[in-house]
Design a protein around this motif. Structure first.
Motif, PDB file in Angstrom:
ATOM      1  N   ARG A  71     -42.841  16.787 -30.538  1.00  0.00           N
ATOM      2  CA  ARG A  71     -41.867  16.737 -31.643  1.00  0.00           C
ATOM      3  C   ARG A  71     -41.754  15.665 -32.339  1.00  0.00           C
ATOM      4  NH1 ARG A  71     -35.367  16.826 -30.790  1.00  0.00           N
ATOM      5  NH2 ARG A  71     -34.823  17.358 -32.789  1.00  0.00           N
ATOM      6  N   ARG A  72     -41.793  15.693 -33.779  1.00  0.00           N
ATOM      7  CA  ARG A  72     -41.507  14.677 -34.555  1.00  0.00           C
ATOM      8  C   ARG A  72     -40.345  15.068 -35.620  1.00  0.00           C
ATOM      9  NH1 ARG A  72     -42.930  11.995 -31.196  1.00  0.00           N
ATOM     10  NH2 ARG A  72     -44.816  10.569 -31.057  1.00  0.00           N
ATOM     11  N   GLY A  73     -39.649  13.885 -35.849  1.00  0.00           N
ATOM     12  CA  GLY A  73     -38.816  14.059 -37.029  1.00  0.00           C
ATOM     13  C   GLY A  73     -39.582  14.092 -38.180  1.00  0.00           C
ATOM     14  N   ARG A  74     -38.911  14.764 -39.350  1.00  0.00           N
ATOM     15  CA  ARG A  74     -39.573  14.555 -40.572  1.00  0.00           C
ATOM     16  C   ARG A  74     -39.271  13.234 -41.063  1.00  0.00           C
ATOM     17  NH1 ARG A  74     -37.354  18.404 -45.149  1.00  0.00           N
ATOM     18  NH2 ARG A  74     -35.717  17.095 -44.985  1.00  0.00           N
ATOM     19  N   PRO A  75     -40.313  12.527 -41.683  1.00  0.00           N
ATOM     20  CA  PRO A  75     -40.057  11.099 -42.298  1.00  0.00           C
ATOM     21  C   PRO A  75     -38.964  11.096 -43.342  1.00  0.00           C
ATOM     22  CG  PRO A  75     -42.433  11.707 -42.288  1.00  0.00           C
ATOM     23  CD  PRO A  75     -41.683  12.996 -41.805  1.00  0.00           C
ATOM     24  N   PRO A  76     -38.216  10.144 -43.479  1.00  0.00           N
ATOM     25  CA  PRO A  76     -37.210  10.046 -44.633  1.00  0.00           C
ATOM     26  C   PRO A  76     -38.042  10.145 -45.920  1.00  0.00           C
ATOM     27  CG  PRO A  76     -37.073   8.263 -42.750  1.00  0.00           C
ATOM     28  CD  PRO A  76     -38.222   9.069 -42.550  1.00  0.00           C
ATOM     29  N   GLU A  77     -37.205  10.403 -46.637  1.00  0.00           N
ATOM     30  CA  GLU A  77     -37.495  10.121 -48.275  1.00  0.00           C
ATOM     31  C   GLU A  77     -37.963   8.665 -48.714  1.00  0.00           C
ATOM     32  OE1 GLU A  77     -35.364  12.376 -51.344  1.00  0.00           O
ATOM     33  OE2 GLU A  77     -34.479  13.880 -49.750  1.00  0.00           O
ATOM     34  N   PRO A  78     -38.663   8.581 -49.509  1.00  0.00           N
ATOM     35  CA  PRO A  78     -39.160   7.298 -49.874  1.00  0.00           C
ATOM     36  C   PRO A  78     -38.031   6.282 -50.179  1.00  0.00           C
ATOM     37  CG  PRO A  78     -40.323   8.804 -51.094  1.00  0.00           C
ATOM     38  CD  PRO A  78     -39.270   9.433 -50.327  1.00  0.00           C
ATOM     39  N   ILE A  79     -38.190   4.946 -49.901  1.00  0.00           N
ATOM     40  CA  ILE A  79     -37.046   4.171 -50.177  1.00  0.00           C
ATOM     41  C   ILE A  79     -36.743   3.857 -51.801  1.00  0.00           C
ATOM     42  CG2 ILE A  79     -36.711   1.645 -50.186  1.00  0.00           C
ATOM     43  CD1 ILE A  79     -38.035   1.554 -47.232  1.00  0.00           C
ATOM     44  N   CYS A  80     -35.781   3.888 -52.216  1.00  0.00           N
ATOM     45  CA  CYS A  80     -35.250   3.793 -53.603  1.00  0.00           C
ATOM     46  C   CYS A  80     -36.121   2.552 -54.147  1.00  0.00           C
ATOM     47  CB  CYS A  80     -33.797   3.723 -54.026  1.00  0.00           C
ATOM     48  SG  CYS A  80     -33.253   5.128 -53.524  1.00  0.00           S
ATOM     49  N   GLU A  81     -36.404   2.405 -55.504  1.00  0.00           N
ATOM     50  CA  GLU A  81     -37.099   1.450 -55.940  1.00  0.00           C
ATOM     51  C   GLU A  81     -35.999   0.052 -56.392  1.00  0.00           C
ATOM     52  OE1 GLU A  81     -38.876   2.524 -59.395  1.00  0.00           O
ATOM     53  OE2 GLU A  81     -40.308   3.899 -58.739  1.00  0.00           O
ATOM     54  N   THR A  82     -35.035   0.629 -56.167  1.00  0.00           N
ATOM     55  CA  THR A  82     -33.966  -0.657 -56.346  1.00  0.00           C
ATOM     56  C   THR A  82     -33.560  -1.493 -55.237  1.00  0.00           C
ATOM     57  OG1 THR A  82     -32.252   1.025 -55.898  1.00  0.00           O
ATOM     58  CG2 THR A  82     -32.384   0.712 -58.303  1.00  0.00           C
ATOM     59  N   ALA A  83     -34.208  -1.076 -54.087  1.00  0.00           N
ATOM     60  CA  ALA A  83     -33.970  -1.818 -53.127  1.00  0.00           C
ATOM     61  C   ALA A  83     -34.531  -2.977 -53.033  1.00  0.00           C
ATOM     62  CB  ALA A  83     -34.527  -0.970 -51.710  1.00  0.00           C
ATOM     63  N   GLY A  84     -34.107  -4.197 -52.832  1.00  0.00           N
ATOM     64  CA  GLY A  84     -34.679  -5.412 -52.876  1.00  0.00           C
ATOM     65  C   GLY A  84     -35.707  -6.036 -51.762  1.00  0.00           C
ATOM     66  N   ALA A  85     -36.411  -6.991 -51.770  1.00  0.00           N
ATOM     67  CA  ALA A  85     -37.340  -7.371 -50.743  1.00  0.00           C
ATOM     68  C   ALA A  85     -36.861  -7.635 -49.399  1.00  0.00           C
ATOM     69  CB  ALA A  85     -38.080  -8.536 -51.240  1.00  0.00           C
ATOM     70  N   ALA A  86     -35.525  -8.311 -49.625  1.00  0.00           N
ATOM     71  CA  ALA A  86     -34.951  -8.428 -48.055  1.00  0.00           C
ATOM     72  C   ALA A  86     -34.505  -7.266 -47.667  1.00  0.00           C
ATOM     73  CB  ALA A  86     -33.863  -9.433 -48.303  1.00  0.00           C
ATOM     74  N   HIS A  87     -33.876  -6.264 -48.241  1.00  0.00           N
ATOM     75  CA  HIS A  87     -33.365  -4.845 -47.771  1.00  0.00           C
ATOM     76  C   HIS A  87     -34.513  -4.409 -47.317  1.00  0.00           C
ATOM     77  CE1 HIS A  87     -30.699  -1.451 -49.022  1.00  0.00           C
ATOM     78  NE2 HIS A  87     -30.948  -1.315 -47.393  1.00  0.00           N
ATOM     79  N   ARG A  88     -35.692  -4.199 -47.714  1.00  0.00           N
ATOM     80  CA  ARG A  88     -36.959  -3.662 -47.287  1.00  0.00           C
ATOM     81  C   ARG A  88     -37.231  -4.061 -45.936  1.00  0.00           C
ATOM     82  NH1 ARG A  88     -39.821  -0.260 -50.859  1.00  0.00           N
ATOM     83  NH2 ARG A  88     -38.703  -0.036 -52.751  1.00  0.00           N
ATOM     84  N   SER A  89     -37.135  -5.616 -45.905  1.00  0.00           N
ATOM     85  CA  SER A  89     -37.537  -5.910 -44.545  1.00  0.00           C
ATOM     86  C   SER A  89     -36.925  -5.619 -43.420  1.00  0.00           C
ATOM     87  CB  SER A  89     -37.314  -7.740 -44.675  1.00  0.00           C
ATOM     88  OG  SER A  89     -35.736  -8.026 -44.395  1.00  0.00           O
ATOM     89  N   TRP A  90     -35.825  -4.963 -43.461  1.00  0.00           N
ATOM     90  CA  TRP A  90     -35.238  -4.450 -42.072  1.00  0.00           C
ATOM     91  C   TRP A  90     -35.323  -2.807 -42.094  1.00  0.00           C
ATOM     92  CZ3 TRP A  90     -30.984  -1.049 -42.565  1.00  0.00           C
ATOM     93  CH2 TRP A  90     -29.995  -1.298 -43.561  1.00  0.00           C
ATOM     94  N   LYS A 108     -30.151   3.745 -50.738  1.00  0.00           N
ATOM     95  CA  LYS A 108     -29.911   4.184 -51.987  1.00  0.00           C
ATOM     96  C   LYS A 108     -28.100   3.827 -52.077  1.00  0.00           C
ATOM     97  CE  LYS A 108     -28.959   8.548 -54.351  1.00  0.00           C
ATOM     98  NZ  LYS A 108     -29.103  10.038 -54.042  1.00  0.00           N
ATOM     99  N   GLY A 109     -27.747   3.297 -53.381  1.00  0.00           N
ATOM    100  CA  GLY A 109     -26.436   3.207 -53.612  1.00  0.00           C
ATOM    101  C   GLY A 109     -25.823   1.996 -53.173  1.00  0.00           C
ATOM    102  N   TYR A 110     -24.791   1.682 -52.566  1.00  0.00           N
ATOM    103  CA  TYR A 110     -24.154   0.433 -52.430  1.00  0.00           C
ATOM    104  C   TYR A 110     -24.895  -0.210 -50.947  1.00  0.00           C
ATOM    105  CZ  TYR A 110     -20.210   1.467 -55.746  1.00  0.00           C
ATOM    106  OH  TYR A 110     -19.789   1.847 -56.811  1.00  0.00           O
ATOM    107  N   TYR A 111     -24.816  -1.480 -50.846  1.00  0.00           N
ATOM    108  CA  TYR A 111     -25.482  -2.007 -49.858  1.00  0.00           C
ATOM    109  C   TYR A 111     -24.731  -1.514 -48.284  1.00  0.00           C
ATOM    110  CZ  TYR A 111     -27.808  -5.294 -46.604  1.00  0.00           C
ATOM    111  OH  TYR A 111     -28.592  -5.903 -45.773  1.00  0.00           O
ATOM    112  N   PRO A 112     -25.353  -0.954 -47.330  1.00  0.00           N
ATOM    113  CA  PRO A 112     -24.656  -0.730 -46.306  1.00  0.00           C
ATOM    114  C   PRO A 112     -23.888  -1.495 -45.490  1.00  0.00           C
ATOM    115  CG  PRO A 112     -26.833  -0.735 -45.915  1.00  0.00           C
ATOM    116  CD  PRO A 112     -26.728  -0.988 -47.408  1.00  0.00           C
ATOM    117  N   GLY A 113     -22.726  -1.280 -45.040  1.00  0.00           N
ATOM    118  CA  GLY A 113     -22.032  -2.140 -44.218  1.00  0.00           C
ATOM    119  C   GLY A 113     -22.819  -2.379 -42.839  1.00  0.00           C
ATOM    120  N   TRP A 114     -21.953  -3.186 -42.013  1.00  0.00           N
ATOM    121  CA  TRP A 114     -22.783  -3.581 -40.725  1.00  0.00           C
ATOM    122  C   TRP A 114     -22.457  -2.680 -39.692  1.00  0.00           C
ATOM    123  CZ3 TRP A 114     -26.945  -5.083 -38.575  1.00  0.00           C
ATOM    124  CH2 TRP A 114     -26.803  -5.330 -37.083  1.00  0.00           C
TER     125      TRP A 114
END
Length: 299
Positions: A17-36, A72-78
């Motif tokens: 069983r495998r979960g469906r991959p999430p939709e692509p990362i939004c283009e607005t996400a910065g390099a540091a955001h993508r790093s995690w 997507k949207g606002y940067y998520p809280g911790w």
């Protein structure tokens, strides 16, 4: 049947069983955001969990989790990030450091970051893989020297190297499962450095600024002579970036970072014979453009 098992339903998910991959990362996400975000998404896919599973484990709605996984949207809280980290059994320490760096990238101030982290009751420290610790200790200095050749300031270089080792920790299973872990680590470091390096119009990294920080030109008192020296070195360093990637890396380590030739193979994760061949070919390509005086290394 166990007390908590639903009648007629297997206790464990069916094999494969495998979960469906999430939709692509939004283009607005910065390099540091993508790093995690990228390691988290990879861990989710590898786990076989669905988004519904993540909802039940984290306590957050599908909409909010979907937005987090897409950047997507606002940067998520911790708090919500931490809930996903725990649900996927991801090391908390390196993820939190990457989350913090990305929060700064998203223009969150220190107070906001501190309050968001304070919303979560911390657990004990993560157990760092011994081999990862050893690699970090062995490669911190040469990685930083390489990064500084492209990024100029030590602070920026150290930030990228720290980010690299945190990503490597999060993806340690992938690193140790690769044919050559040091090579895997070097390629990760290289990609993080070049993603932030200044670029020429043709997309090549721009090394010309390194000419201003060499030991040789810094000791020239005559301004005209010094500027002439810088101009020659700038053109030489710019030519280095025209070399094939591995030749460029070996040349930068040897001539801009003053790395001992015997240490280079272990740093880039290639055999001594291969490294020697790369340096020989690079030297041949650069000989006709080499400055009249030696290309002393950066201080």
């Amino acid at each position: 049947m166990t007390p908590h098992q639903v009648p007629g339903r297997p206790e464990k998910d069916p094999p494969g069983r495998r979960g469906r991959p999430p939709e692509p990362i939004c283009e607005t996400a910065g390099a540091a955001h993508r790093s995690w975000l990228e390691p988290v998404r990879s861990r989710l896919v590898a786990s076989g969990l669905t988004l519904d599973d993540l909802v039940s484990r984290s306590g957050y709605s599908k909409t909010r989790l979907s937005e987090l996984l897409r950047g997507k949207g606002y940067y998520p809280g911790w708090s919500i990030t931490y809930s996903v980290v725990r649900a996927l059994d991801i090391p908390v320490g390196p993820l939190r450091r990457l989350w913090t760096a990305a929060a700064v990238e998203a223009n969150k101030d220190t107070d906001w970051i501190r309050r968001r982290i304070g919303d979560v009751q911390p657990l004990g420290p993560d157990e760092q893989p011994v081999a990862h610790l050893g690699l970090t200790q062995a490669m911190w200095r040469p990685y930083t020297a390489y990064a500084q050749a492209f990024l100029q300031t030590e602070q920026r270089a150290r930030q990228v190297v720290a980010e690299t080792f945190d990503i490597l920790w999060l993806t340690w299973d992938e690193a140790t499962g690769s044919p050559d872990t040091p090579r895997h680590a070097w390629q990760l470091l290289r990609s993080r450095v070049l993603a932030r390096a200044p670029k020429r119009s043709d997309g090549r990294p721009d090394l010309r600024a390194a000419a201003f920080s060499t030991a040789a030109q810094a000791g020239i008192a005559d301004l005209t002579e010094r500027l002439a020296r810088i101009d020659v070195l700038a053109r030489f360093f710019d030519t280095i970036t025209r070399l094939p990637p591995d030749q460029m890396d070996v040349t930068v380590l040897r001539h801009l970072c003053a790395t001992d030739p015997d240490a280079v193979p272990g740093i880039v994760g290639l055999s001594p014979a291969m490294t020697h061949s790369l340096e020989r070919h690079a030297r041949g390509a650069l000989d006709r453009l080499r400055p009249d005086t030696d290309t002393d290394t950066q201080e």
